[in-house]
Design a protein around this motif. Sequence first.
Motif, PDB file in Angstrom:
ATOM      1  N   VAL A   1     -24.567  -5.487   9.637  1.00  0.00           N
ATOM      2  CA  VAL A   1     -23.415  -4.905  10.328  1.00  0.00           C
ATOM      3  C   VAL A   1     -23.156  -3.487   9.827  1.00  0.00           C
ATOM      4  N   ALA A   2     -23.258  -3.275   8.521  1.00  0.00           N
ATOM      5  CA  ALA A   2     -23.040  -1.939   7.967  1.00  0.00           C
ATOM      6  C   ALA A   2     -24.071  -0.945   8.498  1.00  0.00           C
ATOM      7  N   SER A   3     -25.331  -1.360   8.583  1.00  0.00           N
ATOM      8  CA  SER A   3     -26.370  -0.456   9.090  1.00  0.00           C
ATOM      9  C   SER A   3     -26.157  -0.141  10.563  1.00  0.00           C
ATOM     10  N   VAL A   4     -25.737  -1.129  11.354  1.00  0.00           N
ATOM     11  CA  VAL A   4     -25.453  -0.874  12.772  1.00  0.00           C
ATOM     12  C   VAL A   4     -24.295   0.112  12.904  1.00  0.00           C
ATOM     13  N   MET A   5     -23.241  -0.072  12.089  1.00  0.00           N
ATOM     14  CA  MET A   5     -22.123   0.862  12.115  1.00  0.00           C
ATOM     15  C   MET A   5     -22.571   2.258  11.687  1.00  0.00           C
ATOM     16  N   LEU A   6     -23.426   2.332  10.669  1.00  0.00           N
ATOM     17  CA  LEU A   6     -23.938   3.624  10.230  1.00  0.00           C
ATOM     18  C   LEU A   6     -24.731   4.314  11.328  1.00  0.00           C
ATOM     19  N   MET A   7     -25.582   3.562  12.036  1.00  0.00           N
ATOM     20  CA  MET A   7     -26.381   4.157  13.095  1.00  0.00           C
ATOM     21  C   MET A   7     -25.508   4.633  14.251  1.00  0.00           C
ATOM     22  N   ALA A   8     -24.483   3.863  14.608  1.00  0.00           N
ATOM     23  CA  ALA A   8     -23.576   4.287  15.678  1.00  0.00           C
ATOM     24  C   ALA A   8     -22.843   5.570  15.282  1.00  0.00           C
ATOM     25  N   LEU A   9     -22.335   5.620  14.051  1.00  0.00           N
ATOM     26  CA  LEU A   9     -21.632   6.811  13.590  1.00  0.00           C
ATOM     27  C   LEU A   9     -22.585   7.998  13.466  1.00  0.00           C
ATOM     28  N   THR A  10     -23.778   7.753  12.969  1.00  0.00           N
ATOM     29  CA  THR A  10     -24.762   8.826  12.832  1.00  0.00           C
ATOM     30  C   THR A  10     -25.134   9.397  14.193  1.00  0.00           C
ATOM     31  N   PHE A  63     -34.142  11.787  24.157  1.00  0.00           N
ATOM     32  CA  PHE A  63     -33.832  10.416  23.739  1.00  0.00           C
ATOM     33  C   PHE A  63     -34.885   9.887  22.770  1.00  0.00           C
ATOM     34  N   THR A  64     -36.150  10.187  23.054  1.00  0.00           N
ATOM     35  CA  THR A  64     -37.219   9.708  22.173  1.00  0.00           C
ATOM     36  C   THR A  64     -37.069  10.287  20.773  1.00  0.00           C
ATOM     37  N   GLY A  65     -36.856  11.600  20.675  1.00  0.00           N
ATOM     38  CA  GLY A  65     -36.677  12.225  19.374  1.00  0.00           C
ATOM     39  C   GLY A  65     -35.467  11.702  18.633  1.00  0.00           C
ATOM     40  N   THR A  66     -34.376  11.454  19.374  1.00  0.00           N
ATOM     41  CA  THR A  66     -33.156  10.950  18.743  1.00  0.00           C
ATOM     42  C   THR A  66     -33.355   9.545  18.195  1.00  0.00           C
ATOM     43  N   ILE A  67     -33.965   8.678  18.980  1.00  0.00           N
ATOM     44  CA  ILE A  67     -34.162   7.296  18.531  1.00  0.00           C
ATOM     45  C   ILE A  67     -35.112   7.242  17.349  1.00  0.00           C
ATOM     46  N   LEU A  68     -36.169   8.054  17.377  1.00  0.00           N
ATOM     47  CA  LEU A  68     -37.089   8.081  16.241  1.00  0.00           C
ATOM     48  C   LEU A  68     -36.401   8.619  14.990  1.00  0.00           C
ATOM     49  N   ALA A  69     -35.519   9.594  15.159  1.00  0.00           N
ATOM     50  CA  ALA A  69     -34.766  10.107  14.005  1.00  0.00           C
ATOM     51  C   ALA A  69     -33.833   9.031  13.454  1.00  0.00           C
ATOM     52  N   LEU A  70     -33.180   8.275  14.335  1.00  0.00           N
ATOM     53  CA  LEU A  70     -32.305   7.201  13.878  1.00  0.00           C
ATOM     54  C   LEU A  70     -33.113   6.078  13.225  1.00  0.00           C
ATOM     55  N   ALA A  71     -34.323   5.826  13.741  1.00  0.00           N
ATOM     56  CA  ALA A  71     -35.183   4.812  13.116  1.00  0.00           C
ATOM     57  C   ALA A  71     -35.565   5.222  11.704  1.00  0.00           C
ATOM     58  N   ARG A  72     -35.718   6.517  11.484  1.00  0.00           N
ATOM     59  CA  ARG A  72     -35.960   6.980  10.108  1.00  0.00           C
ATOM     60  C   ARG A  72     -34.702   6.806   9.269  1.00  0.00           C
ATOM     61  N   ALA A  73     -33.549   7.135   9.840  1.00  0.00           N
ATOM     62  CA  ALA A  73     -32.304   7.083   9.073  1.00  0.00           C
ATOM     63  C   ALA A  73     -31.949   5.668   8.650  1.00  0.00           C
ATOM     64  N   ILE A  74     -32.265   4.672   9.495  1.00  0.00           N
ATOM     65  CA  ILE A  74     -31.858   3.301   9.179  1.00  0.00           C
ATOM     66  C   ILE A  74     -32.589   2.774   7.950  1.00  0.00           C
ATOM     67  N   GLY A  75     -33.732   3.359   7.618  1.00  0.00           N
ATOM     68  CA  GLY A  75     -34.470   2.910   6.445  1.00  0.00           C
ATOM     69  C   GLY A  75     -34.289   3.787   5.220  1.00  0.00           C
ATOM     70  N   MET A 134     -28.684  -2.085   4.786  1.00  0.00           N
ATOM     71  CA  MET A 134     -29.889  -2.872   4.578  1.00  0.00           C
ATOM     72  C   MET A 134     -30.800  -2.296   3.488  1.00  0.00           C
ATOM     73  N   PRO A 135     -31.073  -0.993   3.473  1.00  0.00           N
ATOM     74  CA  PRO A 135     -31.949  -0.478   2.400  1.00  0.00           C
ATOM     75  C   PRO A 135     -31.357  -0.647   1.005  1.00  0.00           C
ATOM     76  N   THR A 136     -30.050  -0.377   0.853  1.00  0.00           N
ATOM     77  CA  THR A 136     -29.447  -0.500  -0.469  1.00  0.00           C
ATOM     78  C   THR A 136     -29.317  -1.956  -0.898  1.00  0.00           C
ATOM     79  N   GLN A 137     -29.109  -2.857   0.063  1.00  0.00           N
ATOM     80  CA  GLN A 137     -29.061  -4.279  -0.278  1.00  0.00           C
ATOM     81  C   GLN A 137     -30.429  -4.763  -0.757  1.00  0.00           C
ATOM     82  N   ILE A 138     -31.479  -4.317  -0.080  1.00  0.00           N
ATOM     83  CA  ILE A 138     -32.838  -4.664  -0.508  1.00  0.00           C
ATOM     84  C   ILE A 138     -33.115  -4.084  -1.892  1.00  0.00           C
ATOM     85  N   TYR A 139     -32.704  -2.853  -2.120  1.00  0.00           N
ATOM     86  CA  TYR A 139     -32.884  -2.215  -3.439  1.00  0.00           C
ATOM     87  C   TYR A 139     -32.164  -3.005  -4.525  1.00  0.00           C
ATOM     88  N   SER A 140     -30.947  -3.451  -4.217  1.00  0.00           N
ATOM     89  CA  SER A 140     -30.171  -4.214  -5.190  1.00  0.00           C
ATOM     90  C   SER A 140     -30.846  -5.544  -5.521  1.00  0.00           C
TER      91      SER A 140
END
Length: 303
Positions: A88-97, A216-228, A255-261
């Motif tokens: 949920v946090a990552s989805v909220m981050l992606m929407a805000l980003t 749209f393609t560039g934006t989605i690929l940029a967000l796909a990078r940001a989510i990780g 998600m990335p920080t939870q995996i790191y933890s």
Amino acid sequence: MSTPADTPTGEGLFDDVDLGWEHLKNRLFKYLLFGAAMFGVVALGVLIFDVITDFYVGLTEFNISLVDFVTRDGSRRPELSGFRGAIVASVMLMALTAFLSFFIGVGSAIYLEEYAPDNRITRLIEANLANLAGVPSIVYGLLALAALRNGIGLGPIVLVGGVALALLVMPIIIVSSQEALRAVPDSVRRGSYATGATQWQTIRKVVLPAALPGIFTGTILALARAIGETAPLLMVGALFVNRMPRGLMDRFSGMPTQIYSWAAEPSQHFIHLAAVGIVVLLTFMLVMNGIAVYLRNKYETEI
């Protein structure tokens, strides 16, 4: 017809060159390039195999249920820990980003491509944007840390994480949007002007619709990078949180920080939880990349 004696015929031009050695160098260089390419592929394959192995062991030997995993919040007890809050946090981050970066990024690209004069200042701005697109993500995390946490005094909340990721992807969106706008032929613009349309009408009705698939393609690929991305979130203090965020002012753990933890925990159960989390994160990234490819194939038109 005879050739004059003083006319060069090309004979003997490469007499002093060892063609066998030149062919060998070409083959060696080709093998070197192939080896460099395969090194990355093999390394990626090993990492994926290791993750899938830990994922399978977690499901079979540690009885990790995927349903419980995606419907429970975090916990210090591995048998009760889940990934819902991080998702949920990552989805909220992606929407805000996306909200913070898309309109500013596309607007900046439109100005630079359609309105800005071709002078030294414009070229300097474009060069800096290209450089910013390659800056390590931790730099943007440090910027958000200095400006928002230390400067304004905000805590490790969703808003701060979204701003950090928006700063990260905005140069990428600007550059990709510029490329999409450049791909629209000038003949289309001139044809619109010939009908009496203004520059803004041409951009809004002709240029933007043709460039939207690439944007749209560039934006989605940029967000796909940001989510990780993990480094910017770690810099703003988004570590382990055992509850789901419900607003922009709540603490969070993506998600990335939870995996790191989880990966930093000594318990093997947490290690396998991290592997399951990696698979979920990779699924999100693959879905986002698939959406980008679908949008490009669906809406791309020949002009």
